[in-house]
Scaffold this active site. Sequence first.
Site, PDB file in Angstrom:
ATOM      1  N   PHE A  14     -13.754 -36.712  20.743  1.00 46.42           N
ATOM      2  CA  PHE A  14     -12.970 -36.197  21.873  1.00 46.42           C
ATOM      3  C   PHE A  14     -13.809 -35.798  23.066  1.00 46.42           C
ATOM      4  O   PHE A  14     -13.267 -35.466  24.112  1.00 46.42           O
ATOM      5  CB  PHE A  14     -12.158 -34.975  21.419  1.00 46.42           C
ATOM      6  CG  PHE A  14     -11.335 -35.259  20.205  1.00 46.42           C
ATOM      7  CD1 PHE A  14     -10.187 -36.034  20.319  1.00 46.42           C
ATOM      8  CD2 PHE A  14     -11.709 -34.793  18.960  1.00 46.42           C
ATOM      9  CE1 PHE A  14      -9.429 -36.316  19.209  1.00 46.42           C
ATOM     10  CE2 PHE A  14     -10.954 -35.073  17.849  1.00 46.42           C
ATOM     11  CZ  PHE A  14      -9.812 -35.837  17.957  1.00 46.42           C
ATOM     12  N   SER A  47     -20.363 -35.630  18.658  1.00 45.53           N
ATOM     13  CA  SER A  47     -21.267 -34.617  19.222  1.00 45.53           C
ATOM     14  C   SER A  47     -22.500 -34.410  18.346  1.00 45.53           C
ATOM     15  O   SER A  47     -23.569 -34.038  18.852  1.00 45.53           O
ATOM     16  CB  SER A  47     -20.514 -33.297  19.425  1.00 45.53           C
ATOM     17  OG  SER A  47     -19.781 -32.963  18.270  1.00 45.53           O
ATOM     18  N   GLY A  70      -9.508 -32.286   8.902  1.00 50.93           N
ATOM     19  CA  GLY A  70      -8.852 -32.291  10.207  1.00 50.93           C
ATOM     20  C   GLY A  70      -8.250 -30.953  10.584  1.00 50.93           C
ATOM     21  O   GLY A  70      -7.879 -30.162   9.721  1.00 50.93           O
ATOM     22  N   HIS A 139      -8.617 -24.644  16.444  1.00 53.81           N
ATOM     23  CA  HIS A 139      -8.255 -24.026  17.718  1.00 53.81           C
ATOM     24  C   HIS A 139      -7.227 -22.909  17.609  1.00 53.81           C
ATOM     25  O   HIS A 139      -6.712 -22.444  18.628  1.00 53.81           O
ATOM     26  CB  HIS A 139      -7.769 -25.104  18.686  1.00 53.81           C
ATOM     27  CG  HIS A 139      -8.891 -25.955  19.201  1.00 53.81           C
ATOM     28  ND1 HIS A 139      -8.716 -27.235  19.665  1.00 53.81           N
ATOM     29  CD2 HIS A 139     -10.215 -25.701  19.299  1.00 53.81           C
ATOM     30  CE1 HIS A 139      -9.892 -27.723  20.037  1.00 53.81           C
ATOM     31  NE2 HIS A 139     -10.809 -26.818  19.816  1.00 53.81           N
TER      32      HIS A 139
HETATM   33  N1  SAH Z   1     -17.258 -32.028  17.557  1.00 55.77           N
HETATM   34  C1  SAH Z   1     -16.379 -33.171  17.333  1.00 55.77           C
HETATM   35  C2  SAH Z   1     -14.902 -32.804  17.333  1.00 55.77           C
HETATM   36  C3  SAH Z   1     -14.501 -31.759  16.340  1.00 55.77           C
HETATM   37  S1  SAH Z   1     -12.750 -31.748  16.064  1.00 55.77           S
HETATM   38  C4  SAH Z   1     -16.632 -34.232  18.403  1.00 55.77           C
HETATM   39  O1  SAH Z   1     -17.263 -33.944  19.418  1.00 55.77           O
HETATM   40  O2  SAH Z   1     -16.192 -35.352  18.229  1.00 55.77           O
HETATM   41  C5  SAH Z   1     -12.562 -30.309  15.081  1.00 55.77           C
HETATM   42  C6  SAH Z   1     -13.015 -30.441  13.643  1.00 55.77           C
HETATM   43  O3  SAH Z   1     -13.063 -29.122  13.105  1.00 55.77           O
HETATM   44  C7  SAH Z   1     -12.112 -31.249  12.714  1.00 55.77           C
HETATM   45  O4  SAH Z   1     -12.836 -32.325  12.154  1.00 55.77           O
HETATM   46  C8  SAH Z   1     -11.665 -30.245  11.638  1.00 55.77           C
HETATM   47  O5  SAH Z   1     -11.629 -30.782  10.327  1.00 55.77           O
HETATM   48  C9  SAH Z   1     -12.729 -29.182  11.739  1.00 55.77           C
HETATM   49  N2  SAH Z   1     -12.300 -27.832  11.338  1.00 55.77           N
HETATM   50  C10 SAH Z   1     -11.224 -27.143  11.785  1.00 55.77           C
HETATM   51  N3  SAH Z   1     -11.174 -25.923  11.219  1.00 55.77           N
HETATM   52  C11 SAH Z   1     -12.260 -25.836  10.395  1.00 55.77           C
HETATM   53  C12 SAH Z   1     -12.768 -24.827   9.516  1.00 55.77           C
HETATM   54  N4  SAH Z   1     -12.177 -23.640   9.408  1.00 55.77           N
HETATM   55  N5  SAH Z   1     -13.887 -25.088   8.818  1.00 55.77           N
HETATM   56  C13 SAH Z   1     -14.509 -26.291   8.925  1.00 55.77           C
HETATM   57  N6  SAH Z   1     -14.078 -27.276   9.735  1.00 55.77           N
HETATM   58  C14 SAH Z   1     -12.969 -27.055  10.464  1.00 55.77           C
HETATM   59 MG    MG Z   2     -13.467 -29.841  21.038  1.00 55.11          MG
END
Ligand code: SAH
Ligand code: MG
Length: 211
Positions: A14, A47, A70, A139
Amino acid sequence: MTDVVAAFEAAKGFMPLDEGLALHDAAKEAALLGLPLLEVGTYCGRSTILLADAARNAGTVAVTVDHHRGSEEQQPGWEYHDTSLVDPEVGLMDTLPTFRRTLHAAGLEEYVIAVVGRSPQVAKVWRQPLGLVFIDGGHTDAHASGDYEGWAPLVAEGGLLLIHDVFPDPEDGGQAPYRVYRRALDSGVFEEVSATRSLRVLRRVPGVFTA
Ligand code: SAH
Ligand code: MG
């Protein structure tokens, strides 16, 4: 450098390029502390590539934490769902295989430790101070504040705390990462270094300790 940017752009994820370049710059600077660089929210490794490259150049390592099932908004029926990331046998999201392919394609596997688990649980068993913490996980307020409370105290003095998806205006996006960002600044422990779109870079002020 161009290889890294090409790998970043080829990876599923993203983060836009301008934020990626800011993340990469921050990671290169923080890596000079010689401590690990840690990311919450691996997803498919977009990232992670940037942290791994910075770690490689400085002789340290990137650690990336995700349960790989996810976030809320990535589940079936939600805005950011990607059907190709569902494990057909289990019927749940599984971003781990795609993440591994991303890192392999970028040639960065040996500079990354991938931790599969829930962020607060991993933070609880983690002791090593970190040169950089990049919060890009769930989030909701519960997730964002759990990430902050678990990991911010582990940022070394002079190290960096990065928060993604910070939207001061509620019209632009959810407020949980913004609230965590405000909390970090209001604590007096972190000061702002830069802002690039929704990415905020903060530094842990030397000599100030977490409450
Ligand atoms: N950094 C990535 C995007 C991350 S999207 C990029 O730049 O492409 C958010 C991710 O956080 C998802 O894969 C989801 O599985 C993870 N996530 C959400 N809550 C979490 C938690 N409590 N512990 C571990 N991973 C979590
Ligand atoms: Mg993000």
